[in-house]
Design an enzyme around this catalytic site. Structure first.
Site, PDB file in Angstrom:
ATOM      1  NE  ARG A 113     -60.388 -21.618 -15.034  1.00  0.00           N
ATOM      2  CZ  ARG A 113     -61.163 -20.549 -14.300  1.00  0.00           C
ATOM      3  NH1 ARG A 113     -61.799 -19.702 -14.692  1.00  0.00           N
ATOM      4  NH2 ARG A 113     -61.179 -20.796 -12.870  1.00  0.00           N
ATOM      5  N   GLY A 114     -62.935 -24.292 -14.708  1.00  0.00           N
ATOM      6  CA  GLY A 114     -63.993 -23.880 -13.773  1.00  0.00           C
ATOM      7  C   GLY A 114     -65.039 -24.840 -13.820  1.00  0.00           C
ATOM      8  CB  ALA A 115     -66.839 -26.806 -11.654  1.00  0.00           C
ATOM      9  NE  ARG A 121     -59.013 -29.365 -15.194  1.00  0.00           N
ATOM     10  CZ  ARG A 121     -58.851 -28.315 -14.691  1.00  0.00           C
ATOM     11  NH1 ARG A 121     -59.648 -27.223 -15.107  1.00  0.00           N
ATOM     12  NH2 ARG A 121     -58.011 -28.151 -13.358  1.00  0.00           N
ATOM     13  CD  GLN A 139     -56.213 -21.097 -12.091  1.00  0.00           C
ATOM     14  OE1 GLN A 139     -55.546 -20.565 -11.218  1.00  0.00           O
ATOM     15  NE2 GLN A 139     -56.516 -22.504 -12.516  1.00  0.00           N
ATOM     16  CG  ASP A 197     -63.286 -27.526  -9.125  1.00  0.00           C
ATOM     17  OD1 ASP A 197     -62.791 -26.616  -8.436  1.00  0.00           O
ATOM     18  OD2 ASP A 197     -63.229 -27.420 -10.308  1.00  0.00           O
ATOM     19  CG  ASN A 221     -62.606 -23.827  -5.033  1.00  0.00           C
ATOM     20  OD1 ASN A 221     -63.123 -24.258  -6.044  1.00  0.00           O
ATOM     21  ND2 ASN A 221     -62.002 -22.824  -4.424  1.00  0.00           N
ATOM     22  CE  LYS A 222     -57.474 -24.402  -9.501  1.00  0.00           C
ATOM     23  NZ  LYS A 222     -56.715 -25.324 -10.217  1.00  0.00           N
TER      24      LYS A 222
HETATM   25  O1  MRU Z   1     -58.299 -25.362 -12.188  1.00  0.00           O
HETATM   26  P1  MRU Z   1     -59.467 -24.693 -12.525  1.00  0.00           P
HETATM   27  O2  MRU Z   1     -59.278 -23.280 -12.901  1.00  0.00           O
HETATM   28  O3  MRU Z   1     -60.545 -25.338 -13.517  1.00  0.00           O
HETATM   29  O4  MRU Z   1     -60.086 -24.597 -11.066  1.00  0.00           O
HETATM   30  C1  MRU Z   1     -61.238 -23.807 -10.937  1.00  0.00           C
HETATM   31  C2  MRU Z   1     -61.699 -23.927  -9.696  1.00  0.00           C
HETATM   32  O5  MRU Z   1     -61.236 -24.235  -8.634  1.00  0.00           O
HETATM   33  C3  MRU Z   1     -62.966 -23.036  -9.154  1.00  0.00           C
HETATM   34  O6  MRU Z   1     -63.027 -22.452  -8.055  1.00  0.00           O
HETATM   35  C4  MRU Z   1     -64.008 -23.876  -9.315  1.00  0.00           C
HETATM   36  O7  MRU Z   1     -64.185 -24.778 -10.282  1.00  0.00           O
HETATM   37  C5  MRU Z   1     -65.498 -23.216  -9.156  1.00  0.00           C
HETATM   38  S1  MRU Z   1     -65.962 -22.341 -10.457  1.00  0.00           S
HETATM   39  C6  MRU Z   1     -67.394 -21.352 -10.322  1.00  0.00           C
END
Ligand code: MRU
Length: 353
Positions: free
Chosen positions: A56-58, A99, A204, A245, A255-256
């Site tokens: 996970r994470g963009a 996603r 996370q 993201d 973002n999250k």
């Molecule tokens: O649902 P996730 O864990 O994929 O969400 C990730 C985030 O929101 C991160 O902050 C974002 O992707 C930036 S990662 C460098």
């Protein structure tokens, strides 16, 4: 516990590994207690791993999808030879749909498709596609080092910061975006302490960010997601530093979930907000934050914790997993190309030109 599947020693930043022509993903659902790599043999397994939050994470999702395209091409070449381009279409569509919010996913697949389209029908596509996927991976690591140092240059004196979710090595090709800034600031002696929001429902912050910072020897304390305002009121925190993201063309930032409320309390306390992200996260085709697709996940993720139901039996849940912070609440967007202070549409266009 470490799995014996890998032949060389695993580096601290290795969450997405291409080794001996195979793709391995560190299963982030099991961290920090178990370090276990999943072997993905086919593109559909990669898409499922992205959907299921193994990775996970963009930026990490983008890098993983690029390797997924290599696996799709390998299967298509073995099965259809000269018809490989058409034969891998379904796999590519599956990867792209894994996603919705992280724009790095579609960005990476488009880059891979461009290379594929330029190849001859009767040519084994794997070497060229693998080189492109490796390029995407390496460029992301280099971008994170560059933006990490740039972001750290904005921090004056020694201060503490709050971060949200995990935007570290695990969420990227390596080094991290928000955690890249934090790592660079720590090396420069500018950082007192990191407060990491626990980040319900996937935690996370407590599971991943704390684990990464601990390994770097950077002092970290967790905050319940609702504790940020009180922590800012207590003083000593000059910056909120987060990843993204998808950044819209006007500077709105997805973002999250919880980032928006963090930005609002930061503004109320005169604390600055920094968004650290590579240019691959900026979506110039998305005019504003209202146009960003926001992923909603299974309510069960919120109703439970650690696989155990915690909510009252009859309760439902609203579970959007990202939110949009309007550009006017963002003090700086930092990419590998530079710093955009008080972002707006004009500055974003100039930055991306
Ligand atoms: O649902 P996730 O864990 O994929 O969400 C990730 C985030 O929101 C991160 O902050 C974002 O992707 C930036 S990662 C460098």
């Amino acid at each position: 516990m470490k799995t014996p599947v890998l032949k060389r020693e695993i580096g601290p930043d290795d969450a997405v590994l291409w080794q001996a022509n195979e793709l391995f993903l560190l299963d982030q659902r099991l961290l920090p207690h178990i370090e276990y790599f999943i072997h993905c043999e086919h593109a559909n397994a990669v898409a499922q791993a992205i959907t299921d939050m193994v990775v996970r994470g963009a930026p990490a999702i983008g890098v993983t999808a690029a390797y997924g395209v290599v696996l799709a091409a390998r299967d298509a070449w073995q099965q259809a030879k000269g018809g490989w381009k058409a034969a891998m279409e379904d796999d590519l569509a599956g990867l792209a749909a894994a996603r919705p919010t992280a724009v790095n996913l579609g960005w990476a697949i488009r880059r891979m498709k461009k290379v594929a389209q330029a190849l001859d029908d009767n040519q084994d596509p794997v070497p060229a596609l693998l080189a492109e996927a490796r390029g995407i991976h390496d460029e992301d690591i280099a971008a994170n080092h560059a933006l990490g140092d740039l972001g750290a240059s904005l921090i004056e004196g020694k201060t503490s910061i709050i971060t949200h979710c995990n935007a570290g090595a695990l969420a990227t090709g390596g080094y991290g975006t928000a955690l890249g800034v934090i790592r660079s600031a720590w090396k420069a002696g500018k950082l007192e302490h990191v407060y990491a929001d626990e980040t319900r429902p996937w935690l996370q912050g407590s599971r991943l960010t704390a684990w990464e910072l601990e390994r770097d020897g950077i002092p970290v304390s967790l905050l319940a997601d609702g504790a940020a305002a009180a922590r800012l009121a207590a003083g000593g925190v000059d910056w909120i530093i987060v990843g993204s993201d998808r950044i819209a063309a006007n500077g709105d930032v997805a973002n999250k979930i919880g980032t928006y409320s963090l930005a609002l309390v930061a503004r109320a306390h005169g604390v600055k907000v920094m968004v650290a992200a590579p240019t691959s996260t900026i979506d110039m085709a998305c005019p504003t934050g209202a146009d960003i697709p926001i992923e909603s996940r299974d309510p069960e993720e919120l109703l439970s914790c650690g696989g155990k139901r915690v909510a009252s039996a009859g309760a439902g849940a609203w579970n959007p997993v990202f939110d949009v912070t309007p550009a006017e609440l963002v003090d700086a967007i930092v990419t590998e190309r530079g710093i955009i202070h008080s972002p707006d549409a004009e500055k974003l266009a100039a930055h991306m030109a």
